[in-house]
Design an enzyme around this catalytic site. Structure first.
Site, mmCIF file in Angstrom:
data_model
loop_
_atom_site.group_PDB
_atom_site.id
_atom_site.type_symbol
_atom_site.label_atom_id
_atom_site.label_comp_id
_atom_site.label_asym_id
_atom_site.label_seq_id
_atom_site.Cartn_x
_atom_site.Cartn_y
_atom_site.Cartn_z
ATOM 1 N NE ARG A 140 -3.990 -2.151 1.844
ATOM 2 C CZ ARG A 140 -3.995 -3.501 2.373
ATOM 3 N NH1 ARG A 140 -2.946 -3.777 3.156
ATOM 4 N NH2 ARG A 140 -4.777 -4.426 2.053
ATOM 5 N N GLY A 200 -2.172 -10.749 9.066
ATOM 6 C CA GLY A 200 -1.994 -12.350 9.472
ATOM 7 C C GLY A 200 -3.030 -12.811 10.460
ATOM 8 C CD GLU A 202 -7.974 -13.076 8.120
ATOM 9 O OE1 GLU A 202 -8.670 -12.605 8.790
ATOM 10 O OE2 GLU A 202 -7.046 -12.446 7.505
ATOM 11 C CD1 TRP A 250 -4.753 -6.410 8.982
ATOM 12 C CD2 TRP A 250 -5.257 -5.220 7.086
ATOM 13 N NE1 TRP A 250 -6.040 -6.752 8.768
ATOM 14 C CE2 TRP A 250 -6.493 -5.885 7.451
ATOM 15 C CE3 TRP A 250 -5.354 -4.527 5.975
ATOM 16 C CZ2 TRP A 250 -7.627 -5.801 6.852
ATOM 17 C CZ3 TRP A 250 -6.525 -4.068 5.419
ATOM 18 C CH2 TRP A 250 -7.629 -4.921 5.914
ATOM 19 C CG ASN A 268 -9.615 -11.022 12.231
ATOM 20 O OD1 ASN A 268 -8.974 -10.135 11.298
ATOM 21 N ND2 ASN A 268 -9.079 -12.493 12.368
ATOM 22 C CG ASP A 310 -12.435 -10.821 9.317
ATOM 23 O OD1 ASP A 310 -11.548 -10.374 9.838
ATOM 24 O OD2 ASP A 310 -12.582 -10.708 7.801
ATOM 25 C CG ASP A 312 -9.892 -6.690 10.301
ATOM 26 O OD1 ASP A 312 -9.793 -7.570 11.239
ATOM 27 O OD2 ASP A 312 -9.491 -7.142 9.111
ATOM 28 C CG ASN A 399 -12.859 -4.514 2.631
ATOM 29 O OD1 ASN A 399 -11.643 -4.708 2.125
ATOM 30 N ND2 ASN A 399 -13.278 -5.470 3.184
#
Length: 565
Positions: A140, A200, A202, A250, A268, A310, A312, A399
């Site tokens: 990004r 990371g 998940e 992230w 999450n 989830d 976030d 999102n």
């Protein structure tokens, strides 16, 4: 052989130097920016030194040469091929006449007036790194400070380059990528410290924010985002669940230099099955207010305690000074993935407002006294083992892509989503390098005969629209930019870069960029001329979870710059 002697040589060299400086090439990078330059980034339209076009992350520009009356004349000035078919979410940065942009495996310095490449550095990854990337191979953007360019890597390193020539100065390993860690965000420099988060969530990882010395890459401090042992909040995790508890970090945070507080969002909990980690699970799905010099936590606010879905909070939101009940308040505003639009007092984390901005059925409301969501019958049924349809979906009400703030009308501009997902708990078993979910994952559900997403102008105190524009077909996962010219810039999953009237939502201009837009538009000026730059190149999480239309958009990354004809 051409020979030049004496004063003739001196004059020739001076002429070459002037030509290079005028063309905005390498010679103009010599000046190294300071902390004051970073603080003033939102006031210097010729530079983009921070992620968010200012520490406040407002993505607002006072430039107004391009406005409603002439935006239809906007045309490409140049296009640079990123030579990469992966996802492209990088925000261009500009310092002293040089633009910097990244892909998952390259860092490029470009002349922003011509698109000519000045230097390029490529990262060679081991093959197993790509298997660990959650949601596309991407990066990004960079951080810039004192003549250095900093970036993160998919194998969880921070690398520093010399801004003038691209020479690697140092590389620091932040975590073990084989355990699921990666870095996809742009580093931040705050009060002389380089900060980075980690991806990371998940993979059964433990999240953190690191502070590094930008001169050497040496770690100065680490704040773990899942509390364990003697850390405050450890009693909100049963047993040793915090050690695989997620809370990834992230995305890049925001910074208030007056308060000397960095605000960083966390993601999450792990696994998604929250019944296996009963408790609030500090500090998942939260915003953290941290001292950048020491990593000390000053306050936190948790949006979704014991998060199942989830949801976030990694996109930390924007720092805005806004009038509330006749008083000017230093606020942090965030359109959370959980579907509520939050307004916090950023001096102390106190909740001021929290209202739905999309359809929400997982919670009935947020209690303003306790700051906690009141879980609905749907969530209680899921915790008891039922299979239910939950709004919003795993992709959230919005999102990861940031929104923008218009100080002239107090509205936030965001691409929002209109989707649900089926949710049922399942057994969770940790295996290194594999997803650690603990639920029956079946993707997202698109409502029939309804748009799946909207570009919206939102009142942060109520969550209500001033206007909304439906996205036909695929929703947009692009960021937004608002300008004093009365325009909102964004992009479509089908490849169009667009400008809308910030007052009405009327579409004023579009250009087909050739691949999906999931990046972040920026604007800047040189010698009185305003430009707009953005990367195209579809992919990311929408390519993984969207319907078959997501795969019909051509791949391929391009950095575009536009100006008035």
């Amino acid at each position: 052989m051409l020979r030049i002697r004496g004063s003739k040589l001196e004059k020739t060299m001076k002429l070459i130097h002037l030509l290079l400086a005028g063309a905005c090439t390498v010679g103009s990078i010599a000046h190294a920016q300071s902390l004051n330059d970073l603080k003033a980034d939102h006031q210097t339209p010729g530079d983009i030194l921070t992620y968010g076009m200012g520490y406040n992350n407002q993505r607002y520009s006072a430039l107004k040469q391009i406005d409603k009356s002439n935006v239809a004349k906007l045309a490409p000035t140049w296009a640079y091929s990123l030579n990469n078919p992966q996802s492209h979410e990088s925000q261009p940065m500009i310092h002293n006449g040089v633009m910097f942009v990244t892909t998952h495996d390259s860092t490029v310095a470009i002349d922003p007036l011509t698109g000519r490449q000045i230097w390029k550095q490529t990262i060679e990854y081991k093959r197993d790194v790509f298997a660990m990337a959650c949601c596309g191979l991407l990066n990004r953007g960079v951080g810039v400070y004192k003549g250095k360019v900093f970036r993160g890597t998919l194998d969880a390193r921070i690398v520093a380059y010399d801004a003038a020539n691209g020479k690697e100065l140092w590389s620091t390993t932040i975590a073990d990528y084989k355990k699921g860690h990666a870095i996809t965000s742009a580093p931040m420099i705050a009060n002389g410290v380089l900060l980075t988060g980690i991806a990371g969530g998940e993979y059964g990882t433990r999240g953190f924010v690191d502070g590094l010395d930008p001169e050497t890459g040496k770690q100065l401090w680490r704040f773990n985002t899942t509390a364990y042992g003697k850390e405050k909040g450890a009693d909100t995790w049963p047993g040793e669940t915090a050690l695989r508890g997620g809370a990834p970090t992230w995305l890049t945070g925001a910074y208030d230099p007056e308060l000397d507080l960095v605000y960083w969002g966390t993601g999450n909990g792990g696994p998604w099955n929250a019944e296996l980690r009963k408790g609030d699970n500090l500090y998942i799905a939260s915003v953290l207010a941290i001292r950048p010099k020491t990593g000390k936590l000053v306050w936190h606010y948790q949006f979704s305690p014991n998060d199942l879905y989830d949801y976030d909070a990694t996109e930390v939101g924007m720092l805005v000074d806004m009038p509330i009940k006749g008083k000017k308040v230093k606020a942090l505003v965030q359109a959370n993935r959980n579907g509520f639009f939050y307004v916090l007092d950023r001096t102390n984390g106190k909740l001021i407002a929290a209202n739905p901005y999309v359809k929400v059925n997982w919670a009935d409301k947020v209690d303003l006294k306790t700051g906690r969501p009141i879980e609905s019958a749907i969530t209680k049924s899921i915790r008891a083992g039922s299979d239910e349809e939950v709004w919003p979906s795993v992709l959230g009400g919005k999102n990861w892509t940031p929104m923008a703030w218009n100080p002239s009308n107090g509205l936030a501009y965001a691409n929002t989503l209109n989707m649900s997902w089926p949710y049922q708990l399942a057994k969770a078993e940790y295996k290194q390098g594999e997803w650690y979910l603990g639920m029956n994952f079946r993707g997202v559900t698109m409502p029939k005969d309804q748009p799946h997403g909207y570009l919206r102008a939102i009142d942060p105190m109520t969550g209500q629209d001033k206007w909304s524009v439906p996205w036909p077909g695929q929703p947009s996962m692009a960021g937004t930019l608002v300008t004093a010219g009365g325009l909102v810039f964004t992009g479509a999953a089908t490849g169009e870069v667009m400008a809308f009237d910030s007052d009405t939502g009327a579409k004023m201009w579009e250009f087909q960029a050739g691949s999906g837009i999931i990046g972040l538009p920026v604007t800047w000026e040189h010698k009185g001329k305003q430009y707009v730059s953005i990367v195209s190149g579809g992919g990311g999480v929408w390519a993984l979870l969207g319907d078959e239309r997501a795969g019909q958009v051509p791949a391929g990354g391009t950095l575009w710059t536009f100006g008035l004809k």
